[in-house]
Motif scaffolding. Structure first.
Motif, mmCIF file in Angstrom:
data_model
loop_
_atom_site.group_PDB
_atom_site.id
_atom_site.type_symbol
_atom_site.label_atom_id
_atom_site.label_comp_id
_atom_site.label_asym_id
_atom_site.label_seq_id
_atom_site.Cartn_x
_atom_site.Cartn_y
_atom_site.Cartn_z
ATOM 1 N N HIS A 44 12.532 -10.609 7.763
ATOM 2 C CA HIS A 44 13.880 -11.177 7.721
ATOM 3 C C HIS A 44 14.220 -11.915 9.014
ATOM 4 O O HIS A 44 14.773 -13.024 8.981
ATOM 5 C CB HIS A 44 14.895 -10.062 7.475
ATOM 6 N N GLU A 45 13.908 -11.306 10.167
ATOM 7 C CA GLU A 45 14.319 -11.892 11.451
ATOM 8 C C GLU A 45 13.479 -13.098 11.850
ATOM 9 O O GLU A 45 13.978 -14.003 12.523
ATOM 10 C CB GLU A 45 14.279 -10.822 12.556
ATOM 11 N N ILE A 46 12.201 -13.120 11.455
ATOM 12 C CA ILE A 46 11.328 -14.222 11.885
ATOM 13 C C ILE A 46 11.152 -15.269 10.785
ATOM 14 O O ILE A 46 10.957 -16.451 11.072
ATOM 15 C CB ILE A 46 9.955 -13.669 12.341
ATOM 16 N N GLY A 47 11.245 -14.845 9.526
ATOM 17 C CA GLY A 47 11.076 -15.792 8.427
ATOM 18 C C GLY A 47 9.644 -15.925 7.967
ATOM 19 O O GLY A 47 9.131 -17.045 7.828
ATOM 20 N N VAL A 48 8.976 -14.790 7.768
ATOM 21 C CA VAL A 48 7.599 -14.778 7.273
ATOM 22 C C VAL A 48 7.502 -13.799 6.112
ATOM 23 O O VAL A 48 8.468 -13.115 5.773
ATOM 24 C CB VAL A 48 6.604 -14.347 8.389
ATOM 25 N N GLN A 49 6.315 -13.725 5.520
ATOM 26 C CA GLN A 49 6.026 -12.716 4.509
ATOM 27 C C GLN A 49 4.858 -11.871 5.002
ATOM 28 O O GLN A 49 3.867 -12.411 5.498
ATOM 29 C CB GLN A 49 5.682 -13.361 3.172
ATOM 30 N N ILE A 50 4.997 -10.548 4.884
ATOM 31 C CA ILE A 50 3.941 -9.635 5.339
ATOM 32 C C ILE A 50 3.522 -8.766 4.168
ATOM 33 O O ILE A 50 4.356 -8.114 3.533
ATOM 34 C CB ILE A 50 4.419 -8.748 6.508
ATOM 35 N N VAL A 51 2.221 -8.763 3.872
ATOM 36 C CA VAL A 51 1.678 -7.973 2.764
ATOM 37 C C VAL A 51 0.646 -7.003 3.334
ATOM 38 O O VAL A 51 -0.229 -7.395 4.120
ATOM 39 C CB VAL A 51 1.028 -8.877 1.697
ATOM 40 N N ARG A 52 0.761 -5.736 2.929
ATOM 41 C CA ARG A 52 -0.193 -4.731 3.393
ATOM 42 C C ARG A 52 -1.281 -4.541 2.353
ATOM 43 O O ARG A 52 -1.016 -4.329 1.171
ATOM 44 C CB ARG A 52 0.527 -3.406 3.652
ATOM 45 N N ARG A 53 -2.533 -4.612 2.827
ATOM 46 C CA ARG A 53 -3.688 -4.352 1.974
ATOM 47 C C ARG A 53 -4.576 -3.343 2.690
ATOM 48 O O ARG A 53 -5.374 -3.709 3.546
ATOM 49 C CB ARG A 53 -4.476 -5.633 1.702
ATOM 50 N N GLY A 54 -4.407 -2.071 2.362
ATOM 51 C CA GLY A 54 -5.156 -1.024 3.059
ATOM 52 C C GLY A 54 -4.745 -0.959 4.512
ATOM 53 O O GLY A 54 -3.558 -0.771 4.818
ATOM 54 N N ASN A 55 -5.709 -1.138 5.415
ATOM 55 C CA ASN A 55 -5.384 -1.114 6.847
ATOM 56 C C ASN A 55 -5.272 -2.531 7.420
ATOM 57 O O ASN A 55 -5.364 -2.727 8.632
ATOM 58 C CB ASN A 55 -6.437 -0.312 7.627
ATOM 59 N N VAL A 56 -5.061 -3.507 6.543
ATOM 60 C CA VAL A 56 -4.921 -4.896 6.965
ATOM 61 C C VAL A 56 -3.527 -5.397 6.582
ATOM 62 O O VAL A 56 -3.048 -5.180 5.472
ATOM 63 C CB VAL A 56 -5.998 -5.794 6.310
#
Length: 335
Positions: A44-56
């Motif tokens: 929200h604060e930076i304007g990106v999307q973050i997706v978690r895949r296991g430990n990545v």
């Protein structure tokens, strides 16, 4: 470090995606937060999307924003590796500080320079971290100068950080006592009509100072320190006639001190003491026609060595985001 930057398998994807691999799944869980709320805050604060895949963690977005988000995640993970805790405030501060963090000249055992140049102030109960570049500069000046002014709108951490530094200096033996003061201007002549003894009459005006102290000193220890006068909280009028030696002295809401009161207070400074004056020029409660002592002090003391003036704006507000919006709206209306 327990993280690696990976190259996406498709070279075209690398334009829009950064992959971060974290070696410790337990720390990664803390990094993501409950229900991934920490990731959501960064998104929200930076304007990106973050997706978690296991430990990545896959960070997707425009180049600058993606790089800022990746750097924030790496710094937060390094903080967890060092045994620190992270919360919404720590994340907000790390994002705000960004690349502006630089090395500082703080006393080594009192201030911890964390990864990327972030500052942590040690107190009895918690580590306090400046969350904007202006706050960081302010904290450095509190240690470097015998007298420092913090001037700016409400919610920018002026008093909170000053009290934190005072507690830090007390527990490290740099000063023998902390004295916190405010003008009780709002009470005016009506003070005598309030119920209770003098202490009970002025307590409501001192409450913000109590709140700050309670964040840094355990309750029982704080009660003992107040009993033996290691920590004093008193109205500005009580400062007259005193010489304050080896004390960390804070005058809060200084915009409500008259010119004579301000001169009286500033000349209380004794050997081995530090003095901090905080105020907001937009919230003067003095009677019409009465000049604020804070404004006069700015004019008269400008250029005096070992006195620093630190200024905050709505961009330094660390309360609810709506507070910054309210301040900006009022500033625009006045302009």
């Amino acid at each position: 470090m327990g993280f690696n930057t990976l190259t996406p398998p498709n070279s075209q994807d690398s334009v829009h995606e950064t992959l971060l691999e974290f070696n410790d799944n337990r720390l990664l869980i803390d990094l993501c937060g409950e229900f991934d709320r920490n990731l959501a805050q960064i998104e929200h604060e930076i304007g990106v999307q973050i997706v978690r895949r296991g430990n990545v963690l896959s960070v997707m977005g425009a180049g600058v924003e993606r790089g800022k988000a990746a750097a924030t995640l790496q710094e937060l993970y390094a903080k967890l590796e060092a045994g620190r805790e992270i919360d919404a405030g720590a994340i907000d501060g790390m994002i705000r500080m960004g690349e502006s963090a630089s090395e500082s000249g703080f006393p080594g055992d009192q201030i911890e320079m964390f990864n990327g140049g972030h500052v942590e102030i040690k107190t009895r109960k918690k580590l306090v971290e400046p969350r904007t570049a202006a706050q960081k500069s302010y904290v450095q000046n509190l240690f470097d100068n015998e007298m420092a002014f913090g001037i700016g709108p409400a919610g920018t951490g002026k008093t909170y950080l000053a009290v934190a530094v005072g507690v830090n200096m007390l527990i490290n033996g740099n000063v023998d006592k902390i004295i916190l003061s405010r003008p009780a201007v709002e009470a005016g002549e009506r003070l005598g009509f309030l119920p209770g003894d003098l202490g009970e009459k002025v307590d409501p005006y001192m409450q913000p100072l109590y709140d700050a102290l309670n964040d840094f000193v355990p309750a029982k220890q704080l009660a003992k320190m107040r009993e033996d006068k290691t920590i004093e909280i008193a109205p500005l009028a009580f400062m007259r006639g005193r010489t304050l030696s080896r004390a960390f002295v804070v005058l809060d809401e200084a915009q409500n001190a008259t010119t004579m009161q301000m001169k009286m207070f500033l000349t209380r400074l004794g050997e081995g003491s530090r003095m901090v004056i905080t105020g907001d020029r937009s919230q003067v409660d003095l009677p019409r026609g009465q000049t604020s002592g804070l404004r006069d002090a700015e004019r008269i003391l400008a250029g005096v060595k070992k006195i620093s003036f630190n200024y905050f704006t709505s961009k330094d507000v660390v309360r609810h985001p709506l507070v910054a919006a309210i301040i900006e709206a009022y500033e625009a209306d006045e302009a």
